[in-house]
Design a protein around this motif. Sequence first.
Motif, short mmCIF file in Angstrom:
data_model
loop_
_atom_site.label_atom_id
_atom_site.label_comp_id
_atom_site.label_asym_id
_atom_site.label_seq_id
_atom_site.Cartn_x
_atom_site.Cartn_y
_atom_site.Cartn_z
N PHE A 157 6.77 0.65 13.82
CA PHE A 157 5.34 0.49 13.57
C PHE A 157 4.99 -0.38 12.36
O PHE A 157 3.84 -0.78 12.21
CB PHE A 157 4.64 1.85 13.48
N LEU A 158 5.94 -0.65 11.50
CA LEU A 158 5.67 -1.62 10.45
C LEU A 158 5.66 -3.00 11.10
O LEU A 158 6.56 -3.33 11.88
CB LEU A 158 6.75 -1.57 9.37
N PRO A 159 4.66 -3.84 10.78
CA PRO A 159 4.62 -5.17 11.40
C PRO A 159 5.92 -5.93 11.12
O PRO A 159 6.47 -5.85 10.02
CB PRO A 159 3.43 -5.85 10.73
N SER A 160 6.38 -6.66 12.11
CA SER A 160 7.61 -7.44 11.97
C SER A 160 7.43 -8.54 10.92
O SER A 160 6.34 -9.10 10.76
CB SER A 160 7.94 -8.06 13.33
N ALA A 161 8.53 -8.85 10.24
CA ALA A 161 8.48 -9.90 9.20
C ALA A 161 8.37 -11.29 9.83
O ALA A 161 8.26 -12.29 9.12
CB ALA A 161 9.72 -9.81 8.31
N THR A 162 8.37 -11.36 11.17
CA THR A 162 8.17 -12.66 11.82
C THR A 162 6.69 -12.91 12.12
O THR A 162 6.31 -13.99 12.56
CB THR A 162 8.95 -12.75 13.14
N HIS B 49 4.49 -8.92 5.19
CA HIS B 49 5.14 -7.96 6.11
C HIS B 49 6.58 -7.69 5.70
O HIS B 49 7.06 -6.56 5.78
CB HIS B 49 5.03 -8.48 7.54
N GLU B 50 7.26 -8.73 5.24
CA GLU B 50 8.64 -8.55 4.76
C GLU B 50 8.64 -7.58 3.56
O GLU B 50 9.48 -6.68 3.48
CB GLU B 50 9.18 -9.92 4.33
N ALA B 51 7.68 -7.75 2.67
CA ALA B 51 7.61 -6.89 1.48
C ALA B 51 7.21 -5.46 1.84
O ALA B 51 7.68 -4.50 1.22
CB ALA B 51 6.63 -7.49 0.46
N MET B 52 6.34 -5.30 2.83
CA MET B 52 5.98 -3.95 3.28
C MET B 52 7.21 -3.23 3.82
O MET B 52 7.45 -2.05 3.52
CB MET B 52 4.90 -4.01 4.37
N ARG B 53 8.00 -3.94 4.59
CA ARG B 53 9.21 -3.34 5.16
C ARG B 53 10.21 -3.02 4.05
O ARG B 53 10.85 -1.96 4.07
CB ARG B 53 9.83 -4.28 6.22
N CYS C 9 3.95 6.04 4.65
CA CYS C 9 3.21 4.84 4.25
C CYS C 9 2.39 5.12 2.99
O CYS C 9 2.38 4.30 2.06
CB CYS C 9 2.28 4.36 5.37
N ILE C 10 1.72 6.27 2.94
CA ILE C 10 0.94 6.62 1.74
C ILE C 10 1.89 6.80 0.55
O ILE C 10 1.65 6.28 -0.55
CB ILE C 10 0.12 7.91 1.96
N HIS C 11 2.97 7.52 0.77
CA HIS C 11 3.92 7.77 -0.32
C HIS C 11 4.50 6.45 -0.85
O HIS C 11 4.52 6.20 -2.06
CB HIS C 11 5.02 8.70 0.19
N ALA C 12 4.94 5.59 0.06
CA ALA C 12 5.54 4.32 -0.37
C ALA C 12 4.52 3.45 -1.09
O ALA C 12 4.84 2.80 -2.09
CB ALA C 12 6.12 3.57 0.85
N SER D 261 -2.08 -2.55 1.92
CA SER D 261 -1.88 -2.64 3.37
C SER D 261 -1.19 -1.40 3.92
O SER D 261 -1.47 -0.98 5.05
CB SER D 261 -1.02 -3.86 3.71
N LEU D 262 -0.30 -0.81 3.13
CA LEU D 262 0.37 0.41 3.59
C LEU D 262 -0.63 1.56 3.67
O LEU D 262 -0.55 2.40 4.57
CB LEU D 262 1.53 0.79 2.67
N GLN D 263 -1.58 1.59 2.73
CA GLN D 263 -2.60 2.65 2.83
C GLN D 263 -3.41 2.48 4.13
O GLN D 263 -3.61 3.44 4.87
CB GLN D 263 -3.52 2.68 1.61
N SER D 264 -3.84 1.25 4.42
CA SER D 264 -4.59 1.02 5.66
C SER D 264 -3.75 1.41 6.88
O SER D 264 -4.25 2.02 7.82
CB SER D 264 -4.97 -0.46 5.81
N LEU D 265 -2.47 1.04 6.84
CA LEU D 265 -1.59 1.32 7.98
C LEU D 265 -1.46 2.82 8.24
O LEU D 265 -1.40 3.26 9.39
CB LEU D 265 -0.21 0.69 7.75
N ALA D 266 -1.44 3.60 7.17
CA ALA D 266 -1.35 5.07 7.35
C ALA D 266 -2.53 5.57 8.18
O ALA D 266 -2.36 6.35 9.13
CB ALA D 266 -1.31 5.75 5.98
N PHE D 267 -3.73 5.12 7.83
CA PHE D 267 -4.91 5.58 8.58
C PHE D 267 -4.92 5.00 9.99
O PHE D 267 -5.33 5.67 10.94
CB PHE D 267 -6.19 5.26 7.80
#
Lengths: 293, 293
Positions: B15-20, B27-31, B73-76, B114-120
């Motif tokens: 579910f994390l967006p691909s780094a491509t 996206h690479e940094a989120m992962r 996602c929230i924790h990270a 972005s990780l906070q948004s992704l959690a919701f």
Amino acid sequence: MARVQARTEATLERFLPSATIAPQRLHEAMRYAVLGGGKRIRPLLAFAAGEAAAGVRQIDPGRLEIVGCALECIHAYSLVHDDLPSMDNDVLRRGKPTCHVEFDEATALLVGDSLQSLAFQLLAEHRLCDDPAVQVEMLKILAVASGSRGMAGGQAIDLASVGQTLTVPELEYMHIHKTGALIRASVALGARAGGAPSPGHLERLDHYAKCVGLAFQVVDDVLDQESSTATLGKTVGKDAANNKPTYVSVLGLARAKALAEELRKDALEALSALGSAAQRLAELADFIVLRKF
Amino acid sequence: MARVQARTEATLERFLPSATIAPQRLHEAMRYAVLGGGKRIRPLLAFAAGEAAAGVRQIDPGRLEIVGCALECIHAYSLVHDDLPSMDNDVLRRGKPTCHVEFDEATALLVGDSLQSLAFQLLAEHRLCDDPAVQVEMLKILAVASGSRGMAGGQAIDLASVGQTLTVPELEYMHIHKTGALIRASVALGARAGGAPSPGHLERLDHYAKCVGLAFQVVDDVLDQESSTATLGKTVGKDAANNKPTYVSVLGLARAKALAEELRKDALEALSALGSAAQRLAELADFIVLRKF
């Protein structure tokens, strides 16, 4: 417009935690970042979209107030974070010192983080639709619009564009995310809180929102070139100074103005099937393109 | 535990967006910030609470996976923002350079946002309960736990406590927000995704979560005193160096250990009415208090 702006201000005032509640300094800074400023374009769009979707039925203004506040929380958080030294490093916003200048960097970081949470809290703790499944959908719309494939992603593209020469499609791609995503969400959320629009109407409203979102940015770039810091309440000429591409730098002033006008007409065209209920949306398209600040 | 950890990792990976996908670097940094590290305590608690709430019924692991990912996602995001120079200014996390060291500050800021948004987004775009009204309630629980009266507020109190002498109740107040709020949310969300627990059961589970959340922090402070940076994968002795109050600095090592043990017993006591379905929650209380890393 003044009525919706006043309603938004009053609702934000009510739902932002009081500065007397711990942690006081954080709450004081959240209120500083959100209250008493801004054109409230997103709540205005949400209210107008709610009216357009409701048609002849009555809207519930309480629901649209909550939607407007959630949108302003996301918008204000993005401004606070964008102004930080590691991003745009700006000291002036809405005619006042930016949040990290008035408070400190760590507080400004937490202000943005907390405002984002508050936006989702507002959409989840009030009844916004008769059908809770639609309310879950509204939460998803706001989350996607805010995240890495929406507003925050647009900001990342913006950062990467410094010193680059962009084509018009590349510039458009950036702004569709950076500003456009939340403006589209404003219309999408307002329409759902206002009534139960048909898929056809939702599609037209979305096309309107796409045009208006892009026009908003084009006009911002024009004003940044033509206005003074005093008029806008924010530092002008910053993009040029930071070597960031803008519609004016890419198209020139005359073609940028023509593009804004074209987008305004396209937005109005999308509303034609919605009749007189879309009157306020039409007025907002005019306001956004013809504004001087 | 290993099975839930592997499930969480696989679901995050999906579910994390691909780094491509653009913006690639974001996206690479989120992962980077989320994948391949961490004990996944919050997903473990969510799964165990789901089982406890389901009782003899079958849980739907797919629903609990989504809840676990949203919590991570929230924790990270909170770790990425806490590590920034304007906050704790840390360079090591989970045995790797922190996000802003590996990428840059602006990217780390947007990663957290972005990780906070992704959690919701995750909680809103998947079906997590049979009743969508309960799903709206789950979104509210996560928003409140993350915001200024939850985790972000705890962080603000933490910043304000530097150089202060705190009493035990003040220290508890800080940690109930900073770490406790998200741990309580983990149990509350897991219970709702696992089944339809009675109000009495929810109350017991919440008491369990409060004890475990506080014990987690007490043990963290003890380990920070007794372990090495190599074992923990993060800088040890940082709180003492930053003149931050900890359970060890306020209570001393022996009394801090005794408090953790007391909280563990209190947590287990709260589970007694839930029978064998709460077995995994009991094991997690042991794991959290008796862990060495």
